[in-house]
Scaffold this motif. Structure first.
Motif, PDB file in Angstrom:
ATOM      1  N   TRP A   9      44.856  33.859  40.580  1.00 46.97           N
ATOM      2  CA  TRP A   9      45.969  33.002  40.182  1.00 46.97           C
ATOM      3  C   TRP A   9      45.643  32.293  38.867  1.00 46.97           C
ATOM      4  O   TRP A   9      46.482  32.228  37.961  1.00 46.97           O
ATOM      5  CB  TRP A   9      46.279  31.972  41.273  1.00 46.97           C
TER       6      TRP A   9
ATOM      7  N   GLU B 291      45.800  34.640  35.819  1.00 43.79           N
ATOM      8  CA  GLU B 291      47.178  35.058  35.566  1.00 43.79           C
ATOM      9  C   GLU B 291      48.030  33.926  34.984  1.00 43.79           C
ATOM     10  O   GLU B 291      48.940  34.163  34.196  1.00 43.79           O
ATOM     11  CB  GLU B 291      47.810  35.547  36.875  1.00 43.79           C
ATOM     12  N   ASN B 292      47.729  32.696  35.349  1.00 40.38           N
ATOM     13  CA  ASN B 292      48.573  31.570  34.966  1.00 40.38           C
ATOM     14  C   ASN B 292      47.961  30.642  33.929  1.00 40.38           C
ATOM     15  O   ASN B 292      48.581  29.635  33.574  1.00 40.38           O
ATOM     16  CB  ASN B 292      48.941  30.756  36.225  1.00 40.38           C
TER      17      ASN B 292
ATOM     18  N   LYS C  27      50.041  29.604  30.721  1.00 37.51           N
ATOM     19  CA  LYS C  27      51.288  28.846  30.934  1.00 37.51           C
ATOM     20  C   LYS C  27      51.092  27.562  31.731  1.00 37.51           C
ATOM     21  O   LYS C  27      52.029  26.792  31.863  1.00 37.51           O
ATOM     22  CB  LYS C  27      52.345  29.728  31.587  1.00 37.51           C
ATOM     23  N   SER C  28      49.871  27.305  32.231  1.00 35.68           N
ATOM     24  CA  SER C  28      49.712  26.115  33.056  1.00 35.68           C
ATOM     25  C   SER C  28      48.644  25.129  32.589  1.00 35.68           C
ATOM     26  O   SER C  28      48.666  23.982  32.981  1.00 35.68           O
ATOM     27  CB  SER C  28      49.408  26.514  34.505  1.00 35.68           C
TER      28      SER C  28
END
Length: 139
Positions: free
Chosen positions: A128, A131-132, A135-136
């Motif tokens: 997670w 992958e993120n 954007k996070s």
């Protein structure tokens, strides 16, 4: 927060940046202490169960029986992230060597509960995170 965040989140973030920037994966302390970790889905399921079934005033301590050494945890994270650089322990203070929890009450109430393994929890969390990340994470 890389300096004061939770252990697993901080180690994953530091390892990610070390791999991305081709630097050492630096870890606070010696790596010798042991800790217990609870995966988020376990926390959610057990919280739901407790809200519906637990009416006692005594606190319910929820933890798996497994402790993991911080150095082993860091190595597992590095391996799962494909980091092949140096893992460096900065030898600063470790804190308590162990912080074991007494989960006997929980085990008496849900003796067959199977916690998510540290390996599966790390895999899910790292997947997670990677992958993120873009954007996070706001540095």
């Amino acid at each position: 927060n890389l300096n004061s965040g939770h252990v697993i989140a901080g180690l994953i973030h530091k390892c990610y940046l070390a791999k991305k920037n081709n630097t050492n994966f630096e870890i606070w302390g010696t790596g010798k202490p042991y800790r217990e970790f609870l995966y988020s889905t376990d926390a959610g399921k057990i919280t739901q169960w407790a809200l519906e079934n637990y009416e006692e005033s005594e606190p319910l301590i929820v933890s798996p029986d497994e402790e993991i050494n911080i150095a082993v945890l860091a190595q597992e994270i590095a391996w799962r992230m494909g980091f092949d650089g140096n893992i460096v322990f900065n030898q600063k203070l470790d804190g308590m060597f162990r912080k074991p929890s007494d989960n006997s009450k929980f085990k008496s109430l849900l003796p067959n509960y199977k916690f998510v393994s540290i390996e599966d929890g790390l895999k899910n969390t790292i997947d997670w995170f990677v992958e993120n990340y873009d954007k996070s994470i706001r540095l």
